[in-house]
Design a protein around this motif. Structure first.
Motif, PDB file in Angstrom:
ATOM      1  N   GLY A 107     -17.356 -52.636 118.272  1.00  0.00           N
ATOM      2  CA  GLY A 107     -18.697 -52.939 118.764  1.00  0.00           C
ATOM      3  C   GLY A 107     -19.219 -51.816 119.637  1.00  0.00           C
ATOM      4  N   SER A 108     -20.376 -52.083 120.263  1.00  0.00           N
ATOM      5  CA  SER A 108     -21.096 -50.987 120.927  1.00  0.00           C
ATOM      6  C   SER A 108     -20.336 -50.348 122.085  1.00  0.00           C
ATOM      7  CB  SER A 108     -22.458 -51.504 121.405  1.00  0.00           C
ATOM      8  OG  SER A 108     -22.249 -52.613 122.254  1.00  0.00           O
ATOM      9  N   THR A 109     -19.572 -51.107 122.883  1.00  0.00           N
ATOM     10  CA  THR A 109     -18.855 -50.456 123.988  1.00  0.00           C
ATOM     11  C   THR A 109     -17.345 -50.516 123.780  1.00  0.00           C
ATOM     12  OG1 THR A 109     -19.070 -52.447 125.323  1.00  0.00           O
ATOM     13  CG2 THR A 109     -20.688 -50.746 125.718  1.00  0.00           C
ATOM     14  N   HIS A 110     -16.965 -50.376 122.524  1.00  0.00           N
ATOM     15  CA  HIS A 110     -15.549 -50.322 122.137  1.00  0.00           C
ATOM     16  C   HIS A 110     -14.795 -49.265 122.946  1.00  0.00           C
ATOM     17  CE1 HIS A 110     -12.224 -48.854 119.653  1.00  0.00           C
ATOM     18  NE2 HIS A 110     -12.877 -47.735 119.556  1.00  0.00           N
ATOM     19  N   TYR A 111     -15.456 -48.106 123.144  1.00  0.00           N
ATOM     20  CA  TYR A 111     -14.799 -46.982 123.832  1.00  0.00           C
ATOM     21  C   TYR A 111     -14.376 -47.351 125.249  1.00  0.00           C
ATOM     22  CZ  TYR A 111     -19.328 -46.538 126.056  1.00  0.00           C
ATOM     23  OH  TYR A 111     -20.459 -46.806 126.757  1.00  0.00           O
ATOM     24  N   ASN A 112     -14.971 -48.399 125.787  1.00  0.00           N
ATOM     25  CA  ASN A 112     -14.703 -48.805 127.168  1.00  0.00           C
ATOM     26  C   ASN A 112     -13.472 -49.711 127.269  1.00  0.00           C
ATOM     27  OD1 ASN A 112     -15.635 -48.285 129.651  1.00  0.00           O
ATOM     28  ND2 ASN A 112     -17.169 -49.918 129.688  1.00  0.00           N
ATOM     29  N   MET A 113     -12.925 -50.081 126.103  1.00  0.00           N
ATOM     30  CA  MET A 113     -11.875 -51.099 126.053  1.00  0.00           C
ATOM     31  C   MET A 113     -10.517 -50.477 126.285  1.00  0.00           C
ATOM     32  SD  MET A 113     -12.111 -53.950 123.147  1.00  0.00           S
ATOM     33  CE  MET A 113     -10.775 -55.120 123.193  1.00  0.00           C
ATOM     34  N   LYS A 114     -10.216 -50.198 127.547  1.00  0.00           N
ATOM     35  CA  LYS A 114      -8.882 -49.666 127.833  1.00  0.00           C
ATOM     36  C   LYS A 114      -8.374 -50.200 129.163  1.00  0.00           C
ATOM     37  CE  LYS A 114     -10.712 -45.317 129.550  1.00  0.00           C
ATOM     38  NZ  LYS A 114     -10.914 -43.917 129.276  1.00  0.00           N
ATOM     39  N   ARG A 115      -7.045 -50.201 129.286  1.00  0.00           N
ATOM     40  CA  ARG A 115      -6.395 -50.695 130.496  1.00  0.00           C
ATOM     41  C   ARG A 115      -5.265 -49.742 130.864  1.00  0.00           C
ATOM     42  NH1 ARG A 115      -8.664 -55.059 133.355  1.00  0.00           N
ATOM     43  NH2 ARG A 115      -9.336 -56.645 131.889  1.00  0.00           N
ATOM     44  N   ILE A 116      -4.966 -49.713 132.159  1.00  0.00           N
ATOM     45  CA  ILE A 116      -3.842 -48.897 132.616  1.00  0.00           C
ATOM     46  C   ILE A 116      -2.541 -49.642 132.328  1.00  0.00           C
ATOM     47  CG2 ILE A 116      -2.688 -48.077 134.724  1.00  0.00           C
ATOM     48  CD1 ILE A 116      -5.494 -47.331 135.764  1.00  0.00           C
ATOM     49  N   VAL A 117      -1.551 -48.902 131.844  1.00  0.00           N
ATOM     50  CA  VAL A 117      -0.216 -49.461 131.623  1.00  0.00           C
ATOM     51  C   VAL A 117       0.715 -48.731 132.591  1.00  0.00           C
ATOM     52  CG1 VAL A 117       1.643 -49.806 129.957  1.00  0.00           C
ATOM     53  CG2 VAL A 117      -0.728 -49.773 129.173  1.00  0.00           C
ATOM     54  N   ARG A 118       1.474 -49.504 133.391  1.00  0.00           N
ATOM     55  CA  ARG A 118       2.349 -48.833 134.359  1.00  0.00           C
ATOM     56  C   ARG A 118       3.800 -49.250 134.115  1.00  0.00           C
ATOM     57  NH1 ARG A 118      -0.850 -49.066 139.464  1.00  0.00           N
ATOM     58  NH2 ARG A 118      -2.146 -47.485 138.477  1.00  0.00           N
ATOM     59  N   VAL A 119       4.636 -48.243 133.911  1.00  0.00           N
ATOM     60  CA  VAL A 119       6.064 -48.516 133.712  1.00  0.00           C
ATOM     61  C   VAL A 119       6.767 -48.264 135.038  1.00  0.00           C
ATOM     62  CG1 VAL A 119       8.117 -47.959 132.359  1.00  0.00           C
ATOM     63  CG2 VAL A 119       5.864 -47.809 131.304  1.00  0.00           C
ATOM     64  N   VAL A 120       7.457 -49.292 135.544  1.00  0.00           N
ATOM     65  CA  VAL A 120       8.078 -49.206 136.866  1.00  0.00           C
ATOM     66  C   VAL A 120       9.538 -49.670 136.777  1.00  0.00           C
ATOM     67  CG1 VAL A 120       5.910 -49.563 138.110  1.00  0.00           C
ATOM     68  CG2 VAL A 120       7.277 -51.535 137.427  1.00  0.00           C
ATOM     69  N   SER A 121      10.263 -49.557 137.897  1.00  0.00           N
ATOM     70  CA  SER A 121      11.647 -50.042 137.924  1.00  0.00           C
ATOM     71  C   SER A 121      11.621 -51.577 137.987  1.00  0.00           C
ATOM     72  CB  SER A 121      12.370 -49.474 139.142  1.00  0.00           C
ATOM     73  OG  SER A 121      11.787 -50.017 140.306  1.00  0.00           O
ATOM     74  N   GLU A 122      12.751 -52.183 137.696  1.00  0.00           N
ATOM     75  CA  GLU A 122      12.814 -53.654 137.669  1.00  0.00           C
ATOM     76  C   GLU A 122      12.430 -54.273 139.038  1.00  0.00           C
ATOM     77  OE1 GLU A 122      14.764 -55.109 134.676  1.00  0.00           O
ATOM     78  OE2 GLU A 122      14.019 -57.100 135.176  1.00  0.00           O
ATOM     79  N   PRO A 123      12.991 -53.766 140.192  1.00  0.00           N
ATOM     80  CA  PRO A 123      12.578 -54.354 141.488  1.00  0.00           C
ATOM     81  C   PRO A 123      11.079 -54.207 141.753  1.00  0.00           C
ATOM     82  CG  PRO A 123      14.504 -52.943 141.766  1.00  0.00           C
ATOM     83  CD  PRO A 123      14.027 -52.741 140.375  1.00  0.00           C
ATOM     84  N   GLU A 124      10.536 -53.040 141.386  1.00  0.00           N
ATOM     85  CA  GLU A 124       9.089 -52.832 141.579  1.00  0.00           C
ATOM     86  C   GLU A 124       8.294 -53.826 140.735  1.00  0.00           C
ATOM     87  OE1 GLU A 124       7.874 -48.261 142.184  1.00  0.00           O
ATOM     88  OE2 GLU A 124       9.390 -48.554 140.653  1.00  0.00           O
ATOM     89  N   TYR A 125       8.803 -54.072 139.525  1.00  0.00           N
ATOM     90  CA  TYR A 125       8.134 -55.017 138.621  1.00  0.00           C
ATOM     91  C   TYR A 125       8.121 -56.423 139.228  1.00  0.00           C
ATOM     92  CZ  TYR A 125       7.568 -58.230 134.698  1.00  0.00           C
ATOM     93  OH  TYR A 125       7.152 -59.253 133.883  1.00  0.00           O
ATOM     94  N   ASN A 126       9.293 -56.837 139.735  1.00  0.00           N
ATOM     95  CA  ASN A 126       9.384 -58.184 140.322  1.00  0.00           C
ATOM     96  C   ASN A 126       8.465 -58.318 141.535  1.00  0.00           C
ATOM     97  OD1 ASN A 126      11.186 -59.142 138.423  1.00  0.00           O
ATOM     98  ND2 ASN A 126      12.944 -58.301 139.518  1.00  0.00           N
ATOM     99  N   TYR A 168      -0.288 -44.147 131.828  1.00  0.00           N
ATOM    100  CA  TYR A 168      -0.216 -44.594 130.441  1.00  0.00           C
ATOM    101  C   TYR A 168      -1.445 -45.471 130.211  1.00  0.00           C
ATOM    102  CZ  TYR A 168       4.806 -43.451 130.329  1.00  0.00           C
ATOM    103  OH  TYR A 168       6.007 -42.822 130.360  1.00  0.00           O
ATOM    104  N   LEU A 169      -1.958 -45.479 128.968  1.00  0.00           N
ATOM    105  CA  LEU A 169      -3.146 -46.292 128.704  1.00  0.00           C
ATOM    106  C   LEU A 169      -2.968 -47.178 127.487  1.00  0.00           C
ATOM    107  CD1 LEU A 169      -6.016 -43.742 129.413  1.00  0.00           C
ATOM    108  CD2 LEU A 169      -5.509 -45.768 130.748  1.00  0.00           C
ATOM    109  N   LEU A 170      -3.645 -48.296 127.547  1.00  0.00           N
ATOM    110  CA  LEU A 170      -3.747 -49.187 126.386  1.00  0.00           C
ATOM    111  C   LEU A 170      -5.198 -49.109 125.915  1.00  0.00           C
ATOM    112  CD1 LEU A 170      -3.236 -51.767 124.567  1.00  0.00           C
ATOM    113  CD2 LEU A 170      -3.681 -53.101 126.576  1.00  0.00           C
ATOM    114  N   TYR A 171      -5.370 -48.698 124.667  1.00  0.00           N
ATOM    115  CA  TYR A 171      -6.726 -48.567 124.121  1.00  0.00           C
ATOM    116  C   TYR A 171      -6.955 -49.630 123.056  1.00  0.00           C
ATOM    117  CZ  TYR A 171      -6.174 -43.627 125.599  1.00  0.00           C
ATOM    118  OH  TYR A 171      -5.949 -42.473 126.280  1.00  0.00           O
ATOM    119  N   CYS A 172      -8.229 -49.806 122.693  1.00  0.00           N
ATOM    120  CA  CYS A 172      -8.549 -50.555 121.485  1.00  0.00           C
ATOM    121  C   CYS A 172      -8.732 -49.518 120.386  1.00  0.00           C
ATOM    122  CB  CYS A 172      -9.827 -51.365 121.642  1.00  0.00           C
ATOM    123  SG  CYS A 172     -10.273 -52.214 120.113  1.00  0.00           S
TER     124      CYS A 172
END
Ligand SMILES: [Cu+2]
Length: 395
Positions: free
Chosen positions: A336-355, A327-331
């Protein structure tokens, strides 16, 4: 041959092509970075090609118009029937209806699959249902009105054999086309209003505790701040911003001490997440298409978006048969000039994995920041002992 109307069309075409150049810069800039001169040159070759094509088309239309005019005049001089332009226009309308209708069908079947991916959040499913309902209703209205419009233009084109019927007013027609759209639009708006209310609700529903995460956009990255063990995020104040405290976190607020920073947005499945959205320079926009999340990040105006993810990254990988899926988070604002580079990985996990993941994240309060804030010096030996214990929790 060139009058003011043609001149205006030419200016419009040039402006349109100018926009094309602007848009064409993105793929050129996003390319491999080699031979930067070549894409620019290709762009300009493309522009001149289309300008030339447009001029040739204008010329061809003008020449055909002149030829028809001459033909028309010669017919009249020979006392023959001139061209019946009403018939010509009527036939054009039918051709437009058939070609345009096919074009609409083609774009729906060809590009229809390029719409959003499967919704992976609770409200996302509702938004999709609303979108589908609106599309179906408007499509029915579109098809009926277009067929009526062009068929009537053809069927009732001007004819010397027929006299037009004058219809000044009809209350029944007025009522039908006012009341039916009003009811349909009210239903759609109310449906949307309730969904929007869930997203922008400031308080948690009964038995629900949202995870608060700060998302801050700046040129050109996203930064995440998670609450520590206390589950609470400390206050922020932009005037406290320094090199060691880039988000301006206020350490007078004890909730700030255990806050964590992260590079990836990791969220537990089926838990309500409240994203607190900030911007530090220009307007950015948090956009996560799978979760149907999009909201502007505005400097000086914190916004938030509440959503509940329903499908973990692993489940989505299995569904899509793509082991590399993320999953990705985009702008979603051209910021601005490198707007296209503005993204992060979003990871959905189980509650224990999250903790487990949260336990490995680094504290926002670094040693350098502790020194800067003179946190260790300002306390008595007893407090120092306590505070070092408390700070040790973060490491
Ligand atoms: Cu941005």
């Amino acid at each position: 041959m060139i009058d003011s109307k043609k001149l205006l069309s030419l200016i419009a075409a040039v402006m349109l092509l100018g926009t094309n150049v602007l848009m064409a810069q993105a793929p050129a800039a996003a390319g491999t970075g080699t031979a930067t001169d070549v894409p620019a040159q290709v762009n300009w070759m493309g522009i001149s090609y289309y300008v030339l094509l447009f001029l040739i088309l204008c010329f061809a239309v003008a020449v055909i118009g002149k030829i028809l005019k001459v033909y028309d005049l010669t017919q009249q001089m020979q006392n023959k029937r001139p061209v019946n332009w009403n018939n010509v226009m009527g036939i054009f309308c039918i051709v437009f209806l058939v070609v345009g209708g096919y074009g609409a069908y083609w774009s729906l079947t060809e590009q229809g699959s390029m719409t959003l991916p499967e919704a992976a959040s609770v409200h996302g499913v509702k938004i999709d249902a609303m979108f589908l309902t609106t599309t179906i209703i408007t499509m029915i209205v579109f098809v009926i009105t277009q067929i009526c419009l062009f068929w009537f233009l053809f069927r009732y084109r001007n004819s010397p054999k027929r006299k037009a019927y004058y219809l000044p007013h009809n209350n029944t027609i007025e009522k039908v086309w006012t009341i039916i759209p009003a009811i349909v639009l009210t239903v759609l708006v109310v449906f949307g209003f309730f969904t929007w209310q869930e997203i922008t609700n400031t308080t948690d529903a009964k038995g629900e505790s949202s995870i608060n995460i700060d998302v801050t956009g700046h040129q050109f990255a996203w930064e995440f701040r998670y609450p520590g063990k206390d589950g609470l995020l400390g206050r922020k104040n932009y005037t406290l911003t320094t090199a060691n405290n880039p988000r301006g976190v206020d350490f007078k607020d004890k909730n700030s001490f255990d806050d964590l920073k992260a590079d990836t947005l990791v969220i537990p499945v089926r838990r309500s997440v409240k994203l607190n959205i900030f911007a530090e320079d220009v307007i950015h926009s948090v956009y996560m298409p799978h979760f149907r999340v999009q909201l502007n990040a505005v400097p000086g105006l914190p916004t938030f978006f509440r959503f509940t993810p329903t499908i973990t990254t692993n489940e989505m990988r299995n569904k899509l048969g793509d082991p590399g899926f993320e999953y990705l988070l985009y702008c979603n604002k051209i910021c601005g000039s490198t707007h296209y580079n503005m993204k992060r990985i979003v990871r959905v996990v189980s509650e224990p994995e999250y903790n487990a993941w949260l336990a490995t994240q680094k504290p926002y309060l670094t040693d350098a920041l502790k020194t800067e804030l003179k946190l260790a010096d300002a306390t008595t030996p007893e407090q120092k002992d306590n505070s070092s214990k408390r700070l040790a929790l973060n490491n």
